[in-house]
Design an enzyme around this catalytic site. Sequence first.
Site, PDB file in Angstrom:
ATOM      1  N   ASN A   9       0.886  -1.176   0.000  1.00  0.00           N
ATOM      2  CA  ASN A   9       0.000   0.000   0.000  1.00  0.00           C
ATOM      3  C   ASN A   9       0.912   1.209   0.000  1.00  0.00           C
ATOM      4  OD1 ASN A   9      -1.770   2.064   0.420  1.00  0.00           O
ATOM      5  ND2 ASN A   9      -2.416   1.419   2.474  1.00  0.00           N
ATOM      6  N   LYS A  11       0.138   4.218  -0.312  1.00  0.00           N
ATOM      7  CA  LYS A  11      -0.476   5.427   0.278  1.00  0.00           C
ATOM      8  C   LYS A  11      -0.247   6.619  -0.667  1.00  0.00           C
ATOM      9  CE  LYS A  11       0.022   3.138   4.672  1.00  0.00           C
ATOM     10  NZ  LYS A  11       0.110   3.221   6.119  1.00  0.00           N
ATOM     11  N   HIS A  94      -9.392   1.288   4.730  1.00  0.00           N
ATOM     12  CA  HIS A  94      -8.106   1.475   5.422  1.00  0.00           C
ATOM     13  C   HIS A  94      -8.295   2.431   6.606  1.00  0.00           C
ATOM     14  CE1 HIS A  94      -3.992   2.604   6.268  1.00  0.00           C
ATOM     15  NE2 HIS A  94      -3.652   1.472   5.674  1.00  0.00           N
ATOM     16  N   GLU A  96      -6.620   4.789   7.650  1.00  0.00           N
ATOM     17  CA  GLU A  96      -6.391   6.213   7.334  1.00  0.00           C
ATOM     18  C   GLU A  96      -7.615   6.823   6.672  1.00  0.00           C
ATOM     19  OE1 GLU A  96      -2.688   5.539   5.292  1.00  0.00           O
ATOM     20  OE2 GLU A  96      -1.807   4.925   7.213  1.00  0.00           O
ATOM     21  N   GLU A 166      -5.278  -4.925  10.324  1.00  0.00           N
ATOM     22  CA  GLU A 166      -4.275  -3.886  10.546  1.00  0.00           C
ATOM     23  C   GLU A 166      -4.562  -3.148  11.857  1.00  0.00           C
ATOM     24  OE1 GLU A 166      -2.204  -2.719   6.665  1.00  0.00           O
ATOM     25  OE2 GLU A 166      -3.904  -1.390   6.877  1.00  0.00           O
ATOM     26  N   GLY A 172       2.557   2.347  10.611  1.00  0.00           N
ATOM     27  CA  GLY A 172       3.485   3.453  10.460  1.00  0.00           C
ATOM     28  C   GLY A 172       4.196   3.844  11.745  1.00  0.00           C
ATOM     29  N   SER A 212       3.488  -2.116  10.141  1.00  0.00           N
ATOM     30  CA  SER A 212       4.943  -2.190  10.352  1.00  0.00           C
ATOM     31  C   SER A 212       5.521  -3.570  10.035  1.00  0.00           C
ATOM     32  CB  SER A 212       5.302  -1.750  11.777  1.00  0.00           C
ATOM     33  OG  SER A 212       4.897  -0.404  11.991  1.00  0.00           O
TER      34      SER A 212
HETATM   35  P1  13P Z   1       3.131   0.370   7.523  1.00  0.00           P
HETATM   36  O1  13P Z   1       3.636  -0.927   6.941  1.00  0.00           O
HETATM   37  O2  13P Z   1       3.874   1.565   7.012  1.00  0.00           O
HETATM   38  O3  13P Z   1       3.006   0.313   8.995  1.00  0.00           O
HETATM   39  O4  13P Z   1       1.641   0.547   6.948  1.00  0.00           O
HETATM   40  C1  13P Z   1       0.761  -0.510   7.057  1.00  0.00           C
HETATM   41  C2  13P Z   1      -0.448  -0.154   6.308  1.00  0.00           C
HETATM   42  O5  13P Z   1      -1.201   0.723   6.672  1.00  0.00           O
HETATM   43  C3  13P Z   1      -0.712  -0.900   5.066  1.00  0.00           C
HETATM   44  O6  13P Z   1      -1.989  -0.616   4.604  1.00  0.00           O
END
Ligand code: 13P
Length: 250
Positions: A9, A11, A94, A96, A166, A172, A212
């Site tokens: 992803n 982002k 997601h 976010e 997640e 992150g 992560s």
């Molecule tokens: P990270 O791997 O940067 O923690 O992000 C995970 C994520 O949100 C994947 O959709």
Amino acid sequence: MGKYVIAGNWKMNKTPAEAVELIEAIKPLVKDATCDVVVGVPFVDLPAALEAVKGSKIGVAAQNCHWEKSGAYTGEISAEMLKAMEVGYVILGHSERRTYFGDTDVTVQKRMRAALDAGLTVILCVGEYLEQREQGITGEIVAMQTKVALGGVSEEELARVIIAYEPVWAIGTGRTATAEQANEVCAQIRDVIAGLYNAEAAKAVTIQYGGSMNAANAAELLAQSDVDGGLIGGASLKPADFATIVAAAK
Ligand code: 13P
């Protein structure tokens, strides 16, 4: 258990030219992958990404879609538009999107309906906030998110749904769930699927862990009985790290 899928992803990262560069770097590194490999790119990168993955086994995902086919929804992209471009996957729900852009279980359900009607494969994200984990309600939270999102989804359609667990506190932050924590919740989600559908569907569904995940911890997470893949943020932008994660998914 479900078929292994490793999805990046990206982002809000990479211009179209940078996306091509990243895909070209990833391609040779994952050519012998035994799992499905997907890159989730910004909308504007989709045409370049679809072109760049040609001749490889890499699939391309969008990071969201709207539930209406078309209309007065300034700034939105429909599942139908993604279908017309021959995009294979879409990430929905997601954290976010839920945290910053007002997505709810109900809007995720509507997006799910549109995406499945358009023939897309959905990567449905669920996961708890830290306070919810500390309250001991992780299982209830992910069960609710999963059940609402899958409302009206047939068993046949479920074959085009991947679920990504997640935990929000792990995204992150560099703070990964332990392999036991990841496996426990992925198993709970599988039980929810067994309850909604049946044991066979639960066995077949792909359940990823995300948060992560990186080149160093992927093998242990992916070795868990109920973890069938990963949804990777930061590490998916680093070709060698992403390839290491892909190689760990057997
Ligand atoms: P990270 O791997 O940067 O923690 O992000 C995970 C994520 O949100 C994947 O959709």
